[in-house]
Structure formats: C-alpha cells, structure tokens
Design an enzyme around this catalytic site. Structure first.
Site, short mmCIF file in Angstrom:
data_model
loop_
_atom_site.label_atom_id
_atom_site.label_comp_id
_atom_site.label_asym_id
_atom_site.label_seq_id
_atom_site.Cartn_x
_atom_site.Cartn_y
_atom_site.Cartn_z
N PRO A 207 0.84 -1.22 0.00
CA PRO A 207 0.00 0.00 0.00
C PRO A 207 0.87 1.25 0.00
O PRO A 207 2.06 1.20 0.33
CB PRO A 207 -0.78 -0.13 1.31
CG PRO A 207 0.12 -0.93 2.20
CD PRO A 207 0.82 -1.91 1.29
N ARG A 235 0.67 1.24 -6.18
CA ARG A 235 0.32 2.66 -6.24
C ARG A 235 1.50 3.40 -6.85
O ARG A 235 2.66 3.09 -6.60
CB ARG A 235 0.00 3.22 -4.85
CG ARG A 235 -1.37 2.79 -4.31
CD ARG A 235 -2.51 3.42 -5.12
NE ARG A 235 -3.83 3.08 -4.60
CZ ARG A 235 -4.57 2.10 -5.05
NH1 ARG A 235 -4.11 1.31 -6.02
NH2 ARG A 235 -5.78 1.88 -4.54
N GLU A 264 -1.00 10.05 -11.98
CA GLU A 264 -2.00 9.50 -12.90
C GLU A 264 -3.35 10.17 -12.80
O GLU A 264 -4.15 10.11 -13.75
CB GLU A 264 -2.17 7.99 -12.66
CG GLU A 264 -2.84 7.63 -11.35
CD GLU A 264 -3.04 6.12 -11.20
OE1 GLU A 264 -4.19 5.71 -11.01
OE2 GLU A 264 -2.06 5.37 -11.26
N HIS A 296 -3.75 1.66 -15.36
CA HIS A 296 -4.41 1.22 -14.14
C HIS A 296 -5.55 0.23 -14.45
O HIS A 296 -6.68 0.37 -13.96
CB HIS A 296 -4.96 2.41 -13.34
CG HIS A 296 -5.03 2.16 -11.86
ND1 HIS A 296 -4.62 3.09 -10.93
CD2 HIS A 296 -5.45 1.09 -11.16
CE1 HIS A 296 -4.80 2.60 -9.72
NE2 HIS A 296 -5.31 1.37 -9.84
#
Length: 337
Positions: A207, A235, A264, A296
């Site tokens: 994460p 991420r 992004e 993504h």
C-alpha cells in the site's frame, strides 16, 4: 433507501453497480467528474459518496462533504491513501473500502507484464504488423530459475507468488509484517536491501503509506542488480518516476512495467489522444522501448468488477442498517498499527 453520489464513473461502473443494487434499491446518482472541493457542489441531498482511487478526499473536501450532509464514504477500491482519515474521524464521517475483490486480477496482470517485457512481445507485435519478422533485438530470458522479489505479501502478493512458483522461479519477499505460514508456496523472507541485491525481477504489491512513498528511489535502484526488471501494479508514488528515468538511461533497469503512475490522476482513465500527454516525465517514460505502461487496468476483469460492486453495495447496506459498514477503514489501519 440511501441516496448515494457516485464520482469518477464510467459506463462499466454504472453497469456493475446497477446490477449489484437491483434488490437493494438505493438511489444511485452518477457523476463523471472526480470528487474534489470543486465538485462537492454536485451533491444534492445524498448522505453517502462512492469514490475511486483518484478522487480527492483531503481535510478541506471532507469538511465540505460534512456540511452537505455526507455520513459515509464508500471507496470502491482497496487502497485509501487518498482519504485524510484523521479528518474523517474528527468529522465523524465513516469510511469503507473493498479490502479484497479479485487478487488474481492484479496478480495475473502483473505476470502478464513480466512475460511481455522479458519476451518483448509488445515490440514483436508492432514489428509483425509492419511486415518485419526479424528477431534482432528481441532476445529474452526464461522465468524458470530466476530470483523474483515480491514487495508486499498481502492477498495480491501471495497470489503472484503462487503463480510464479508454477514457473519454477526462486521467490524472495519483503513485508513489514511477514507471515511465512500464510504463504501458499515456499518463499524466503529477506531484508529489503537483500531482496534488491538478489532479484532479477522485483514486483511491488504494497500500500501507499508515508513509509512506502518513493520506496524506490535513486539509492534503491543503485542497490539492485544490473538489468533488473521492475513491475509496479500497486500505487504510483511507491516509486520515484524521475529515478526510474535515470535507471533506464544507465541500463541499471533492464525493463519496466507500470500499471500505475504517481501523477496518474491528471489523465488515467481518460481518452486524451486528441490533446496529447502534458506530463513531461510520463512522456519521457513511454519513449523507452523496454517500458510497458498500462492505464491502471490491473483490477479490470469481469470477476473483479462484480466483487467490487457487490462489496460496495454491502457496505452501504450495513451502514444504513446499523451505522457501520462491513469493511470500515480506520485511522489505526492507515498508520499501520
């Protein structure tokens, strides 16, 4: 019936959420824009918002949400780094997420990126379409016997390990809270510096927290094997994009696969083909022939979308019934306690 304002929506979000909501009869209102301080004004009478990975839920936006009557934030994703959980707690706004939907979706996309890069099938595809059948420059290498470093061994990291074990890879792993007994296949947990030094391929499934922000920087890349292959489907800000460019230019990074990018939010999930890419770092990254970037889409399978929609609606159901979602996110989770 809960009235829900759903932001950052595409046609596929509407499709799967409407199906999941058929028997629950919540009033779902869809908005294409991202949620931000500027778009809070779109909310008219709703008591819950449903958001995605690039919606902005900082303290100022949360305060505005509280003022218009929002009681629940239902994330339709696992990560919650875009939410100021301390502010949410102070404002007494509940936060829910989808902790697991289909680890196989992201894990399989991760391995697909690995195979594409090490066998250069993306380059071969374009050559053949132009009538070029030459194999010059397309030499790859086998996965079997290679050392693969897995950073983060949650549901996705464990599934990646299971898949790569079938290829005959030698698996190394790092996790802040290692749990070897919960791994489906044999994995050696090692310090991060040892994983960097030994791995032929490194894949990231952690994460985004203050501890993992720019975990991969210039120093980390220098500690890796020459020609290392890096894959990030976690991420974007786990890696320093500028450091990636330096590593690619020096050939320290042999190949790079990204399904996420730290900036992004400005253009992922959108068609910007008519106006071009304004992000100079991203534009530089896609000039390298050994770089593969997807927008993504690692999560984007039918099975995952069904699970995301059903869990999101279940969180709303539970909050309506008892004031607590099925999968709450707490400040304790954010600080890793």
């Amino acid at each position: 019936m809960t009235q829900v304002a759903i932001f950052s929506t595409k046609s596929y979000d509407r499709e799967f959420l409407d199906i999941a909501n058929v028997s629950n009869a919540h009033d779902l209102t869809y908005f294409e824009p991202r949620l931000s301080l500027d778009t809070v004004r779109l909310i008219t009478g709703q008591t819950a918002v449903c958001v995605f990975v690039n919606d902005e839920l900082d303290a100022e936006t949360l305060s505005a949400l509280k003022q218009v009557g929002i009681e629940l934030i239902a994330l339709r994703c696992a990560g919650f780094n875009n939410v100021d959980l301390k502010a949410a707690a102070l404002l007494e706004i509940a936060v829910a997420h989808v902790p697991t939907y289909s680890p196989h979706a992201v894990a399989e996309h991760t391995v697909a990126m690995m195979l594409t890069l090490i066998r250069k099938t993306h380059r071969a595809y374009n050559r053949v379409r132009e009538g070029n059948m030459s194999l010059e420059g397309l030499l790859g290498f086998n996965l079997k016997g290679k050392f693969i470093g897995i950073v983060g061994t949650g549901n996705i990291g464990r599934t990646v390990a299971e898949i790569l074990h079938g290829f005959g890879c030698k698996l190394l792993a790092f996790d802040r809270y290692p749990d070897p007994d919960n791994m489906p296949v044999p994995v050696d947990f090692v310090p991060l510096k040892d994983l960097f030094a030994a791995s032929d391929i490194i894949t990231f499934h952690c994460p985004l927290t203050p501890e993992t922000h720019h975990l991969i920087n210039h120093a980390a890349i220098e500690a890796m094997k020459p020609g290392v292959v890096l894959i990030n489907t976690s991420r974007g800000a786990v890696v320093d994009s500028a450091a990636l460019i330096s590593g690619l230019k020096s050939d320290k990074i042999g190949a790079l696969g990204l399904d996420v990018y730290e900036e992004e939010a400005d253009f992922f999930f959108e068609d910007i083909s008519n106006r071009g890419i304004q992000d100079d770092v991203f534009a530089r990254l896609i000039t390298f022939p050994n770089v593969l970037i997807t927008g993504h889409q690692g999560f984007f399978t039918r099975e995952a979308m069904i699970a995301i929609a059903e869990t999101t609606i279940a969180n709303i159901n539970a909050f309506e019934a008892c004031g607590k979602p099925v999968h709450p996110v707490t400040l304790k989770q954010h600080i890793g306690a």
